[in-house]
Design a protein around this motif. Structure first.
Motif, PDB file in Angstrom:
ATOM      1  N   ALA A   1      72.432  19.740-115.884  1.00 30.83           N
ATOM      2  CA  ALA A   1      73.669  19.431-115.569  1.00 30.83           C
ATOM      3  C   ALA A   1      73.966  21.292-117.033  1.00 30.83           C
ATOM      4  O   ALA A   1      75.360  21.614-116.978  1.00 30.83           O
ATOM      5  CB  ALA A   1      74.066  18.767-116.872  1.00 30.83           C
ATOM      6  N   GLN A   2      73.229  21.765-117.854  1.00 33.69           N
ATOM      7  CA  GLN A   2      73.620  22.661-119.192  1.00 33.69           C
ATOM      8  C   GLN A   2      73.628  23.442-117.800  1.00 33.69           C
ATOM      9  O   GLN A   2      74.725  24.896-117.999  1.00 33.69           O
ATOM     10  CB  GLN A   2      72.894  22.038-119.992  1.00 33.69           C
ATOM     11  N   LYS A   3      73.105  24.149-117.171  1.00 29.94           N
ATOM     12  CA  LYS A   3      72.999  25.031-116.121  1.00 29.94           C
ATOM     13  C   LYS A   3      74.063  25.514-114.899  1.00 29.94           C
ATOM     14  O   LYS A   3      74.536  26.367-114.941  1.00 29.94           O
ATOM     15  CB  LYS A   3      71.145  25.686-115.944  1.00 29.94           C
ATOM     16  N   TYR A   4      74.464  23.763-114.501  1.00 24.91           N
ATOM     17  CA  TYR A   4      74.512  24.107-113.500  1.00 24.91           C
ATOM     18  C   TYR A   4      75.749  24.043-113.139  1.00 24.91           C
ATOM     19  O   TYR A   4      76.810  23.598-112.518  1.00 24.91           O
ATOM     20  CB  TYR A   4      73.895  23.046-111.987  1.00 24.91           C
ATOM     21  N   GLY A   5      76.525  22.928-113.880  1.00 23.91           N
ATOM     22  CA  GLY A   5      77.675  22.391-114.600  1.00 23.91           C
ATOM     23  C   GLY A   5      77.693  21.512-113.855  1.00 23.91           C
ATOM     24  O   GLY A   5      79.084  20.607-113.683  1.00 23.91           O
ATOM     25  N   GLU A   6      77.129  20.308-113.446  1.00 24.43           N
ATOM     26  CA  GLU A   6      77.343  19.542-112.710  1.00 24.43           C
ATOM     27  C   GLU A   6      76.643  17.811-113.535  1.00 24.43           C
ATOM     28  O   GLU A   6      76.200  18.353-114.119  1.00 24.43           O
ATOM     29  CB  GLU A   6      76.496  19.543-111.242  1.00 24.43           C
ATOM     30  N   SER A   7      76.805  16.842-112.795  1.00 23.46           N
ATOM     31  CA  SER A   7      76.280  16.096-113.322  1.00 23.46           C
ATOM     32  C   SER A   7      74.925  15.120-112.333  1.00 23.46           C
ATOM     33  O   SER A   7      75.371  15.406-111.525  1.00 23.46           O
ATOM     34  CB  SER A   7      77.648  14.654-113.654  1.00 23.46           C
TER      35      SER A   7
ATOM     36  N   LYS B   1      69.322  16.417-118.047  1.00 23.34           N
ATOM     37  CA  LYS B   1      70.522  17.293-119.501  1.00 23.34           C
ATOM     38  C   LYS B   1      70.886  18.892-119.124  1.00 23.34           C
ATOM     39  O   LYS B   1      71.017  19.678-118.476  1.00 23.34           O
ATOM     40  CB  LYS B   1      70.018  16.934-120.687  1.00 23.34           C
ATOM     41  N   ARG B   2      69.316  19.410-118.694  1.00 24.67           N
ATOM     42  CA  ARG B   2      69.656  20.691-118.577  1.00 24.67           C
ATOM     43  C   ARG B   2      69.911  21.050-117.093  1.00 24.67           C
ATOM     44  O   ARG B   2      70.803  21.987-117.502  1.00 24.67           O
ATOM     45  CB  ARG B   2      67.541  21.309-118.309  1.00 24.67           C
TER      46      ARG B   2
END
Length: 229
Positions: A156-162, A153-154
């Motif tokens: 994904a939030q930082k890098y904009g990927e799943s 989750k962290r």
């Protein structure tokens, strides 16, 4: 890519128990007679069990206090880590190669609370290879498997990927690392650099098992193969 720290990247020669003993004394005012099993477990779980082993009732407030004391105790012993501890063979080379790849994000998934995780890698000049902001740590949750989703989750939030099982690889040295990876949603590359041998790690269900990290090309291939499923 999520690295375990102790016995996967570095060994600190039993200093971890010294840190716990100092923290226990700071919090309870008593000497620590024994410490709970540590391999592959979170600081949260180790702390709770150690306190209960000594007949101490555990509360959220006490757990918070123990976390603060662990950080303080780490500072006391930090100088000894680089002197008595060591980076495991091949680690620096592997971290360096993977850090140079645009398709790999390196962080940590460790039983250590965050200040200890950062301090251990910093003691050996390894801290610049990983993104600590997207890791997960031993005081984030008692259950190591839960940490996998927290790290995903962290990231994904930082890098904009799943980040899912299909593109998350955990590297560790214990059956607990393997279990956490599979329950949490990651593929697992296990290394026999701790107390578990290759056979034990295979029986625990690791996707791939390596003797160690000395063959940089083989390690990189293993990580990429695991990520591709």
């Amino acid at each position: 890519m999520l690295w375990d720290i102790d016995h996967t990247l570095v060994s600190i020669d039993g200093i971890g128990k010294d840190i716990y003993a100092e923290a226990f004394r700071l919090v309870t005012g008593q000497p620590m007679e024994r410490v709970a099993a540590m391999a592959g477990r979170t600081d949260w779980a180790i702390t709770v069990e150690t306190l209960r082993m000594h007949g101490v009732e555990v509360s959220d407030r006490l757990l918070d206090s123990f976390g603060v004391a662990l950080a303080e105790a780490f500072v006391v012993h930090e100088a000894a880590i680089s002197g008595r501890g060591r980076v495991l063979a091949g680690v620096r080379e592997v971290l360096d190669v993977l850090a140079g790849r645009a398709d790999v994000i390196q962080s940590v998934l460790t039983g250590n609370m965050e200040p200890l995780a950062i301090g251990k890698l910093r003691a050996f000049g390894l801290e610049h290879f990983v993104d600590f902001e997207v890791g997960a740590y031993g005081m984030d949750h008692e259950d190591r498997a839960v940490l996998v989703g927290m790290a995903q989750k962290r990231a994904a939030q930082k890098y904009g990927e799943s980040f899912t099982t299909h593109n998350t690889v955990l590297v560790g040295d214990t059956p607990n690392d393997i279990l956490a990876g599979h329950l949490g949603g990651a593929r697992v590359v296990a290394v026999a650099t701790g107390s578990s041998d290759v056979r034990a790690l295979k029986e625990a269900g690791a996707d791939l098992v390596l003797e160690d990290l000395t063959d940089t090309d083989a390690v990189v291939r293993a990580v990429l193969v695991a990520a591709d499923g």
